[in-house]
Design a protein around this motif. Sequence first.
Motif, short mmCIF file in Angstrom:
data_model
loop_
_atom_site.label_atom_id
_atom_site.label_comp_id
_atom_site.label_asym_id
_atom_site.label_seq_id
_atom_site.Cartn_x
_atom_site.Cartn_y
_atom_site.Cartn_z
N ALA A 1 0.94 -1.31 0.16
CA ALA A 1 0.12 -0.09 -0.03
C ALA A 1 0.85 1.22 -0.09
O ALA A 1 0.27 2.26 -0.32
CB ALA A 1 -0.73 -0.08 1.28
N LYS A 2 2.00 0.99 0.41
CA LYS A 2 3.01 2.20 0.45
C LYS A 2 3.54 2.43 -1.21
O LYS A 2 3.72 3.73 -1.28
CB LYS A 2 4.32 2.03 1.08
CG LYS A 2 4.36 1.94 2.59
CD LYS A 2 5.45 1.68 3.20
CE LYS A 2 6.14 0.34 3.20
NZ LYS A 2 7.49 0.31 3.86
N GLY A 3 3.00 1.81 -1.94
CA GLY A 3 3.55 1.99 -3.65
C GLY A 3 4.75 1.74 -3.70
O GLY A 3 5.66 1.58 -2.98
N MET A 4 5.17 1.71 -5.01
CA MET A 4 6.52 1.60 -5.52
C MET A 4 6.37 1.84 -7.03
O MET A 4 5.38 1.93 -7.61
CB MET A 4 6.99 0.16 -5.15
CG MET A 4 6.14 -0.97 -5.80
SD MET A 4 6.59 -2.56 -5.20
CE MET A 4 5.64 -2.62 -3.62
N PRO A 5 7.64 1.79 -7.65
CA PRO A 5 7.67 1.99 -9.12
C PRO A 5 6.68 0.96 -9.96
O PRO A 5 6.86 -0.24 -9.67
CB PRO A 5 8.83 1.99 -9.39
CG PRO A 5 9.68 2.20 -8.30
CD PRO A 5 8.89 1.90 -7.00
N TRP A 6 6.06 1.33 -10.84
CA TRP A 6 5.10 0.50 -11.64
C TRP A 6 6.20 -0.76 -12.32
O TRP A 6 5.77 -1.92 -12.39
CB TRP A 6 4.22 1.02 -12.62
CG TRP A 6 5.05 1.48 -14.02
CD1 TRP A 6 5.57 2.39 -14.07
CD2 TRP A 6 5.46 0.65 -14.97
NE1 TRP A 6 6.32 2.71 -15.14
CE2 TRP A 6 6.43 1.42 -15.88
CE3 TRP A 6 5.27 -0.70 -15.31
CZ2 TRP A 6 6.69 1.00 -17.18
CZ3 TRP A 6 5.87 -1.00 -16.86
CH2 TRP A 6 6.44 -0.30 -17.51
#
Length: 168
Positions: free
Chosen positions: A124-129
């Motif tokens: 949920a923190k996200g990261m590069p696609w």
Amino acid sequence: MTEQTGVVTVGSLESEARGQGARKSAGKPQWFQLPWWTVAEYLDNLPRVLHPPEILLLGLHADIASWQRGGGEYLDRALVTAWELVASEIPDRDFAEPLTTRDLLPVIRVLEFGSKKYAPANWAKGMPWSVCFSCVMSHLTKRAAGEIRDDESTELHSAHILCNLLFL
């Protein structure tokens, strides 16, 4: 320089900042660098004497290739196809039934595994696609080669594919 396998190479386990989802990507192929539409076009020309999971795999390849080329709606199609693939690999499932949330239980197990490996809700923190895309393609390639389960988690490759598509 040799990267250590198992070491966090993307993001941070300690950070709660957006875009800092951690991944242990050392030594893993960077699938996002390959223009997948070239692979999908090749697969599309193969003879179609296939079983349902193989047809779903071909559909996934095509949808991911179209998404990579800028067709945003194809990510939604890939999600549904991946969900169908997961359902097709559940033992003793009645295929006359439509998709249900029950078919997502293998995905939940993959998320639980990731929670233990990284941190709860690390994704949920996200990261590069590109990280999620590479994970999708790694699991998709292994599944297309006939490997049903991931060696590390022992869960379905198809469930890993769906998880990473959801992250995208």
